[in-house]
Design a protein around this motif. Structure first.
Motif, PDB file in Angstrom:
ATOM      1  N   UNK A  39      -3.320  25.561  80.366  1.00  0.00           N
ATOM      2  CA  UNK A  39      -2.003  26.181  79.805  1.00  0.00           C
ATOM      3  C   UNK A  39      -2.019  27.640  79.649  1.00  0.00           C
ATOM      4  N   UNK A  40      -3.275  28.372  79.725  1.00  0.00           N
ATOM      5  CA  UNK A  40      -3.337  29.634  79.746  1.00  0.00           C
ATOM      6  C   UNK A  40      -4.637  30.284  80.598  1.00  0.00           C
ATOM      7  N   UNK A  41      -4.441  31.472  81.043  1.00  0.00           N
ATOM      8  CA  UNK A  41      -5.651  32.237  81.708  1.00  0.00           C
ATOM      9  C   UNK A  41      -5.163  33.069  82.717  1.00  0.00           C
ATOM     10  N   UNK A  42      -5.705  33.210  83.677  1.00  0.00           N
ATOM     11  CA  UNK A  42      -5.667  34.475  84.871  1.00  0.00           C
ATOM     12  C   UNK A  42      -4.699  33.635  85.876  1.00  0.00           C
ATOM     13  N   UNK A  43      -3.528  34.351  85.977  1.00  0.00           N
ATOM     14  CA  UNK A  43      -2.643  33.721  87.165  1.00  0.00           C
ATOM     15  C   UNK A  43      -2.711  34.434  88.220  1.00  0.00           C
ATOM     16  N   UNK A  44      -2.962  33.869  89.401  1.00  0.00           N
ATOM     17  CA  UNK A  44      -2.946  34.728  90.683  1.00  0.00           C
ATOM     18  C   UNK A  44      -1.673  34.607  91.096  1.00  0.00           C
ATOM     19  N   UNK A  45      -0.656  35.376  91.144  1.00  0.00           N
ATOM     20  CA  UNK A  45       0.701  35.391  91.865  1.00  0.00           C
ATOM     21  C   UNK A  45       0.583  35.011  93.154  1.00  0.00           C
ATOM     22  N   UNK A  46      -0.122  35.725  93.906  1.00  0.00           N
ATOM     23  CA  UNK A  46       0.036  35.507  95.313  1.00  0.00           C
ATOM     24  C   UNK A  46      -0.503  34.009  95.854  1.00  0.00           C
ATOM     25  N   UNK A  47      -1.238  33.500  95.224  1.00  0.00           N
ATOM     26  CA  UNK A  47      -1.568  32.185  95.404  1.00  0.00           C
ATOM     27  C   UNK A  47      -0.930  30.974  94.581  1.00  0.00           C
ATOM     28  N   UNK A  48      -0.272  31.546  93.482  1.00  0.00           N
ATOM     29  CA  UNK A  48       0.678  30.564  92.719  1.00  0.00           C
ATOM     30  C   UNK A  48      -0.284  29.708  91.821  1.00  0.00           C
ATOM     31  N   UNK A  49      -1.367  30.042  91.523  1.00  0.00           N
ATOM     32  CA  UNK A  49      -2.225  29.014  90.962  1.00  0.00           C
ATOM     33  C   UNK A  49      -3.417  29.977  90.077  1.00  0.00           C
ATOM     34  N   UNK A  50      -4.070  29.209  89.116  1.00  0.00           N
ATOM     35  CA  UNK A  50      -4.836  29.840  88.154  1.00  0.00           C
ATOM     36  C   UNK A  50      -6.204  30.001  88.807  1.00  0.00           C
ATOM     37  N   UNK A  51      -6.841  31.185  88.370  1.00  0.00           N
ATOM     38  CA  UNK A  51      -7.949  31.671  88.757  1.00  0.00           C
ATOM     39  C   UNK A  51      -9.033  31.092  87.644  1.00  0.00           C
ATOM     40  N   UNK A  52      -9.789  29.878  88.121  1.00  0.00           N
ATOM     41  CA  UNK A  52     -10.545  29.352  87.243  1.00  0.00           C
ATOM     42  C   UNK A  52     -11.998  29.786  87.285  1.00  0.00           C
ATOM     43  N   UNK A  53     -12.097  30.839  87.935  1.00  0.00           N
ATOM     44  CA  UNK A  53     -13.546  31.514  87.778  1.00  0.00           C
ATOM     45  C   UNK A  53     -13.525  32.358  86.433  1.00  0.00           C
ATOM     46  N   UNK A  54     -12.379  32.883  85.627  1.00  0.00           N
ATOM     47  CA  UNK A  54     -12.055  33.486  84.703  1.00  0.00           C
ATOM     48  C   UNK A  54     -11.853  32.449  83.587  1.00  0.00           C
ATOM     49  N   UNK A  55     -11.878  32.926  82.249  1.00  0.00           N
ATOM     50  CA  UNK A  55     -11.728  32.095  81.316  1.00  0.00           C
ATOM     51  C   UNK A  55     -10.230  31.638  81.153  1.00  0.00           C
ATOM     52  N   UNK A  56     -10.136  30.323  80.743  1.00  0.00           N
ATOM     53  CA  UNK A  56      -8.763  29.678  80.724  1.00  0.00           C
ATOM     54  C   UNK A  56      -8.828  28.929  79.662  1.00  0.00           C
ATOM     55  N   UNK A  57      -7.573  28.230  79.094  1.00  0.00           N
ATOM     56  CA  UNK A  57      -7.108  27.270  77.879  1.00  0.00           C
ATOM     57  C   UNK A  57      -6.918  26.166  78.489  1.00  0.00           C
ATOM     58  N   UNK A  58      -7.159  24.853  78.077  1.00  0.00           N
ATOM     59  CA  UNK A  58      -6.706  23.834  78.345  1.00  0.00           C
ATOM     60  C   UNK A  58      -6.428  22.720  77.021  1.00  0.00           C
ATOM     61  N   UNK A  59      -4.914  22.094  77.464  1.00  0.00           N
ATOM     62  CA  UNK A  59      -4.911  21.072  76.355  1.00  0.00           C
ATOM     63  C   UNK A  59      -5.515  19.770  76.645  1.00  0.00           C
ATOM     64  N   UNK A  60      -6.549  19.221  76.248  1.00  0.00           N
ATOM     65  CA  UNK A  60      -7.252  18.251  76.378  1.00  0.00           C
ATOM     66  C   UNK A  60      -6.679  16.909  76.214  1.00  0.00           C
ATOM     67  N   UNK A  61      -7.005  15.950  76.563  1.00  0.00           N
ATOM     68  CA  UNK A  61      -6.754  14.524  76.417  1.00  0.00           C
ATOM     69  C   UNK A  61      -6.477  14.127  74.956  1.00  0.00           C
ATOM     70  N   UNK A  62      -7.712  14.711  74.199  1.00  0.00           N
ATOM     71  CA  UNK A  62      -7.752  14.433  72.675  1.00  0.00           C
ATOM     72  C   UNK A  62      -6.754  15.430  71.856  1.00  0.00           C
ATOM     73  N   UNK A  63      -6.097  16.024  72.446  1.00  0.00           N
ATOM     74  CA  UNK A  63      -4.884  16.946  71.778  1.00  0.00           C
ATOM     75  C   UNK A  63      -5.423  18.372  71.405  1.00  0.00           C
ATOM     76  N   UNK A  64      -6.735  18.343  71.731  1.00  0.00           N
ATOM     77  CA  UNK A  64      -7.408  20.025  71.260  1.00  0.00           C
ATOM     78  C   UNK A  64      -7.075  21.049  72.375  1.00  0.00           C
ATOM     79  N   UNK A  65      -7.148  22.140  72.040  1.00  0.00           N
ATOM     80  CA  UNK A  65      -6.835  23.091  72.985  1.00  0.00           C
ATOM     81  C   UNK A  65      -8.263  23.926  73.186  1.00  0.00           C
TER      82      UNK A  65
END
Length: 112
Positions: A72-98
């Motif tokens: 749900x948040x992190x470094x967005x690479x516009x030219x790829x249209x995707x997240x850079x998962x080598x950088x820190x990012x946030x997820x909303x997990x299946x247990x409802x936690x960020x």
């Protein structure tokens, strides 16, 4: 015994159900919506719920219980249209936690 095609279809359907459940959790979490809305604003898209849903589903392979989550948040690479998962990012997990992930350098994360 299932064919490879049937197994693949079942796996895809399972992932769609998981994404739908996570989208429902997003709708119920003001904090998660706020992070996602910041991302949508950067893209010039409408805010939730009119804007697009998160699409990047990841699994934390090294964490206990191998949790799943939507980025749900992190470094967005516009030219790829995707997240850079080598950088820190946030997820909303299946247990409802960020949850914060420090990136692939620190944790083993699989994109599903």
């Amino acid at each position: 015994m299932k064919s490879n095609e049937q197994t693949y279809r079942d796996d895809v359907l399972d992932l769609l159900v998981i994404k739908a459940g996570l989208a429902q959790q997003l709708d119920q979490s003001p904090a998660a919506k706020a992070f996602w809305d910041i991302h949508l604003e950067r893209l010039g898209a409408a805010k939730w719920p009119e804007g697009p849903l998160p699409q990047c589903l990841v699994r934390f392979d090294e964490r206990t219980g191998a949790k799943l989550g939507l980025v749900i948040s992190g470094v967005w690479v516009e030219r790829l249209g995707d997240w850079d998962l080598n950088e820190p990012f946030l997820v909303l997990s299946t247990d409802g936690e960020i949850q914060r992930c420090e990136g692939r350098v620190v944790e083993q994360v699989s994109v599903l």
